[in-house]
Design an enzyme around this catalytic site. Structure first.
Site, PDB file in Angstrom:
ATOM      1  N   HIS A  67       0.830  -1.299   0.109  1.00 37.87           N
ATOM      2  CA  HIS A  67      -0.192   0.067   0.132  1.00 37.87           C
ATOM      3  C   HIS A  67       0.904   1.456  -0.044  1.00 37.87           C
ATOM      4  CE1 HIS A  67      -2.987   2.801   1.751  1.00 37.87           C
ATOM      5  NE2 HIS A  67      -3.840   1.944   1.445  1.00 37.87           N
ATOM      6  N   ASP A 125       2.873  -4.453   8.053  1.00 37.05           N
ATOM      7  CA  ASP A 125       1.440  -3.897   7.705  1.00 37.05           C
ATOM      8  C   ASP A 125       0.365  -4.621   8.031  1.00 37.05           C
ATOM      9  OD1 ASP A 125      -0.548  -2.324   6.942  1.00 37.05           O
ATOM     10  OD2 ASP A 125       0.204  -2.032   4.752  1.00 37.05           O
TER      11      ASP A 125
END
Lengths: 163, 419
Positions: free
Chosen positions: B127, B204
């Site tokens: 991301h 993440d």
């Protein structure tokens, strides 16, 4: 087709036959020869991109041809093809006022007169606020192309979301 | 197939989510954009309301009753988050605005010690929030970014990772579950390999914490980040987990109130963990509500959530697989829908994802269209954008049926124009 699932009348207002035809069979894809103005535009949040090229007359005050390349949704691509359709032979000042009128039309505040009425097919977009930037992208990019002072050389992107 | 848990989970808890019970464009809402943000149960909404109606007050400051109550609730939320991911100590949980801020905290604080030529390994599917902070760090320090590519199944390529890592590697920062491909990265193996080379590991976990049990001690990562709003909590709150000794060794990120011990005009000493990293008045109500979200998810059980979502995954992929125009991205689910996240990024022939999303919206179906903040991944896959349906434990098989029917109509609508 079945109509059980969605409110198709709204969808048909947005995706009129003319729009889908311009999307599927664009008439003005490519690059002008020669290229007198070149401008890239994009919508950063959705990734749509467009590259406009313009051919002007010798005096540089009239548009002789417009072509586009890019990737995007039906609304963005059809809007670009329709715009290229109507810009041939238009004066630069006239084209700039058309940009303003188109953006106003997206707010539901204006429409084009009879001789430019084919652009009014985009009016349905005004009912879909999140899609207005799709329709505006090509016009926003045209404005940047016409207002640039150099002949080519515009290698940067103009964003449709900064304003 | 039978969805054995459907009656006992989604049907049982849907009434906890008021927002789900409405019509959008005249049709019952089918919310399939959970990877962007989750909906919030009444327990979380009531927690916010109770806080502002009954004990709104600043934390760690006053000696008055309301301040003490707010402080207790705020710190209790930290305990809940620590237990939820099995952190060894409550001091290892730092509240941040979101996962992006947590990553930036590490990039600015720990990252400032990097030197020219040090290497950071990411994957091509990160991301933007786990990419841009490292790009900025590389620009500041001269560190070099390296990228793990994908296997043929479009998953984290562990073999490629092994070929990239060396003693120059200082950090491996990777996504646990891809928000686009839905693949689950082998984070435990990644961490073990990274540690063999003396590199730190940041995970993440935005798309994994809301959907499966997470144990940071088992993963043995050095940092792990997540956003509250994707796990039934409000926006504006997220957290950084960091191993105690590593957080201790890091300088403060933001300066201000709350993070200090003693302040003089020309210098200051800092508070102990975790407050050293929580400058200024925090998002108190949101943090307490994150604690409530953790209570809510824990009461259902993350094992149950993962198992139920796997069943939905199997059904979603089976249905999508029957539409010839659909191309999906990411790995196929394994037996019983296991082995990947409950989402599907896809393209639908001639129908552009934005157009698809607009048309589905008219059927009450909310999906995401675009690059999902993974532009480099889309470029890597050779596509500009995708549509994405992402599920949560409150979704049902009936909702997938509505989505699939609307999807077929949209494809037919576009396809019929020139047939």
């Amino acid at each position: 087709m079945t109509t059980a699932i969605m409110a198709l009348s709204n969808v048909r207002d947005l995706y009129q036959q003319v729009i889908l035809e311009h999307y599927k069979k664009p008439r003005h894809k490519g690059k002008t020869n020669p290229v007198h103005r070149q401008q890239r535009g994009h919508n950063p949040s959705c990734g749509d991109t467009i590259e406009l090229t313009l051919k002007l007359n010798d005096a540089g005050d009239t548009i002789e041809d417009v072509k586009f390349e890019g990737e995007g949704c039906a609304i963005a691509m059809a809007s670009a093809d329709l715009m290229a359709d109507v810009l041939r032979g238009k004066q630069v000042t006239e084209a700039l006022s058309m940009v303003q009128r188109f953006q106003n039309m997206m707010k539901g505040e204006d429409e084009f007169p009879k001789e430019l009425r084919k652009l009014n097919v985009m009016q349905g977009v005004s009912q879909f606020p999140v899609r207005i930037k799709c329709a505006n992208l090509t016009w926003h990019t045209l404005k940047a192309a016409l207002e640039s002072t150099h002949d080519l050389a515009n290698t940067g992107f103009v964003s449709n979301e900064d304003t | 197939m039978t969805l054995t848990r459907e009656k006992t989970l989604a049907d049982r808890i849907r009434s906890d989510f008021p927002i789900l019970h409405q019509k959008v464009n005249g049709k019952p809402l089918v919310y399939l954009d959970n990877a962007a943000t989750s909906q919030k149960p009444l327990l979380v909404l009531n927690t916010l309301r109770d806080y502002y109606e009954q004990y709104n007050s600043n934390v760690h400051r006053g000696v008055h009753t309301l301040s003490a109550k707010a402080t207790d609730a705020y710190e209790a939320a930290r305990d809940k988050v620590a237990a939820f991911i099995n952190a060894a100590s409550r001091q290892e949980i730092v509240f941040t605005r979101n996962a992006s801020e947590a990553i930036n905290l590490v990039a600015y604080s720990w990252g400032s010690s990097l030197q020219t030529g040090d290497e950071i390994i990411l994957s091509v599917m990160e991301h933007h929030s786990n990419l841009i902070p490292w790009q900025l760090l590389a620009q500041r320090t001269g560190a070099v970014l390296k990228f793990v590519e994908l296997t043929a199944e479009q998953e984290f390529d562990l073999e490629h990772f092994k070929s990239l890592i060396s003693d120059k590697t200082k950090l491996v920062a990777t996504v646990h579950v891809s928000n686009t491909l839905g693949c689950i990265s082998p984070v435990k193996e990644i961490a073990a390999i990274a540690h063999e080379h003396g590199a730190k590991v940041l995970i993440d976990a935005c798309q994994s914490v809301p959907h499966m049990p997470i144990d940071v001690q088992q993963i043995d990562c050095d940092w792990l980040v997540a956003s509250g709003h994707k796990m039934c909590a409000p926006t504006g709150i997220g957290f950084l987990y960091g191993k105690l000794d590593i957080l201790r060794s890091m300088s403060p990120f933001l300066g201000g109130g709350e993070m200090i011990a003693d302040v003089f005009l020309d210098h200051a000493t800092y508070a102990d963990l975790p407050h050293k990293f929580e400058a200024g008045t925090p998002a108190i109500a949101e943090a307490i509500a994150l604690g409530a979200a953790v209570d809510y998810l824990s009461a259902i059980g993350m094992d149950n959530i993962y198992a139920y979502e796997a069943e939905l995954t199997a059904y979603l992929w089976e249905q999508l697989g029957q539409i010839s125009e659909i191309q999906t991205y990411g790995p196929q689910p394994k037996v019983a829908g296991l082995g990947r996240a409950a989402l599907a990024a896809f393209t639908a022939g001639d129908v552009h994802p934005h157009d698809l999303s607009t048309i589905l919206d008219q059927a009450g179906v909310a999906i995401r269209a675009g690059h999902h903040c993974t532009q480099p991944l889309h470029r890597h896959l050779g596509i500009q954008s995708t549509a994405r349906a992402s599920l949560s434990f409150y979704n049902t098989r009936q909702e997938i049926d509505v989505f699939i029917a609307a999807l077929k109509e949209a494809i037919e609508f576009f396809g019929s124009i020139f047939s």
